[in-house]
Enzyme design. Sequence first.
Site, short mmCIF file in Angstrom:
data_model
loop_
_atom_site.label_atom_id
_atom_site.label_comp_id
_atom_site.label_asym_id
_atom_site.label_seq_id
_atom_site.Cartn_x
_atom_site.Cartn_y
_atom_site.Cartn_z
N GLY A 71 0.60 -0.97 -0.24
CA GLY A 71 -0.11 -0.57 0.13
C GLY A 71 0.77 1.30 -0.51
N ASN A 150 -8.00 3.94 9.10
CA ASN A 150 -7.32 2.86 9.73
C ASN A 150 -7.55 3.11 11.45
OD1 ASN A 150 -5.53 4.52 9.60
ND2 ASN A 150 -3.36 3.61 10.81
N GLN A 178 -7.42 0.60 3.82
CA GLN A 178 -8.55 0.02 5.37
C GLN A 178 -9.80 -0.50 4.61
OE1 GLN A 178 -7.44 -1.08 8.01
NE2 GLN A 178 -5.89 -0.47 8.12
N GLY A 199 -2.50 -5.70 0.00
CA GLY A 199 -2.42 -6.85 0.32
C GLY A 199 -3.52 -8.03 0.86
N HIS A 200 -2.32 -7.29 2.79
CA HIS A 200 -2.35 -7.74 3.58
C HIS A 200 -3.60 -7.60 4.67
CE1 HIS A 200 -0.01 -5.13 6.47
NE2 HIS A 200 -0.18 -4.70 4.89
N THR A 236 10.12 -7.29 -12.37
CA THR A 236 9.80 -8.92 -12.81
C THR A 236 8.87 -8.96 -11.68
OG1 THR A 236 11.61 -9.27 -13.67
CG2 THR A 236 9.10 -11.53 -12.94
N CYS A 324 4.81 5.48 20.53
CA CYS A 324 5.96 5.71 21.20
C CYS A 324 6.72 6.85 20.51
CB CYS A 324 6.20 4.41 22.48
SG CYS A 324 7.25 4.41 23.12
N1 PLP Z 1 -2.84 3.22 4.17
C1 PLP Z 1 -3.53 2.36 4.85
C2 PLP Z 1 -4.23 3.06 5.47
C3 PLP Z 1 -3.03 2.19 6.05
O1 PLP Z 1 -3.86 1.27 7.18
C4 PLP Z 1 -1.66 1.39 5.59
C5 PLP Z 1 -1.30 0.48 6.94
O2 PLP Z 1 -1.90 0.17 7.81
C6 PLP Z 1 -1.14 1.52 4.52
C7 PLP Z 1 -1.45 2.69 3.92
C8 PLP Z 1 0.45 1.10 4.07
O3 PLP Z 1 0.22 -0.44 3.70
P1 PLP Z 1 1.37 -1.20 3.87
O4 PLP Z 1 0.99 -2.23 4.50
O5 PLP Z 1 0.61 -2.34 2.83
O6 PLP Z 1 2.14 -0.82 3.28
#
Ligand code: PLP
Length: 384
Positions: A71, A150, A178, A199-200, A236, A324
Amino acid sequence: MQTVYLDNNATSAIAPEVREAMLPYFSEYYGNPSSMYSFGGVVGKKVAEAREQVAALFHAEPSEILFTSCGSESDNTAIWSAVMTQPEKRHIVTSCVEHPAILNVLEYWEQQGLRVTRLPVDERGRIDLETYASSLTPDTALVSVMFANNETGNLFPIARMAEMAKEKGILFHTDAVQAAGKIDIDVTRLPIDMLSVSGHKLHAPKGIGVLYIRKGLIFRPFLRGGHQERGRRAGTENVPYIVGLGVAAQLAAEGIGKEETQVAALRDRLEAGLLQRIPQSRVNGDPDHRLPNTTNISFKNVEGEAILLMLDRCGICASSGSACTSGSLEPSHVLRAMQVPFNYAHGSVRLSLSRYTTEADIDYVLKEFPPVIATLRKLSPFKD
Ligand code: PLP
């Protein structure tokens, strides 16, 4: 001890179907998707299929899908392209509650001489559309505002904001990391130019992302080199992860209804149960416009990190609203922007569910959570 995973906005479990689909592309199907021979061609066809599956999740065309590494890369790419293709425009609008993948990148561009407007939010985390309208200038190259936050799950009025940008000929990007897979996003009905996905967060692995780029948009690559991704990103292709993301997107598309009903019902039961059982607790965010899986709750006069440590002892995984920084626990930039009172902001916990969360998980949390707060309050130096 059981594990109850309620931190799906941080990362999510890889779906078994996703893992199964990926495995052959780590072993027998290792060809390069760009090769001329059929050993690579088979792999190329699978990448094309994954592109179709991802496109379908957003009602987009496959050619509008660019695979990236995460992301953050998608966000970097969108901003880079908007700046590079419009050198005469020197202003960017964003919100003050974006993820660091936007905020820190825009700080960099500010150091390069661009002006950045960070829109404030109210106590519920909402953006005022009049303030937004007045921030748009003839010099504005890009608006980048997240689809969903998020930390709170707040949904922003992206359709209206994108329309307002479009009326002024301004590019619109949204970080939908999100929101993707949790709510329906239809790019045919949203006048957005670019959209970031990771993806995650939707049961695919870490290290794969997508940037949706509207057909016809003038685009400048962030990563130069080979001609992969139709010349829009060199390197690739990460075939197993792309295949996995394709399956994850298909599962998400099939499950959107379930997210909005089943997952939301569990979240609501959890939230109401905690508020009812724990005095001096409050929800942060906009309960009327939220992701179905997220709740952010503050507990007065306790420390978020201490809550997490005690929850961890019960096998409950959650996240706090603190960061923190330099040894002191500061409430997050999101909670600060919402002006959550100090003695509440410190005791904030984000609980984020997924389609794998069960009724039994919620029962367990409702049993274990209240004594944690009661214990910490007894120890807390802060009293009313
Ligand atoms: N944007 C938002 C709103 C997110 O919550 C996150 C990850 O927590 C990201 C971007 C970044 O995604 P990535 O961990 O795939 O770089």
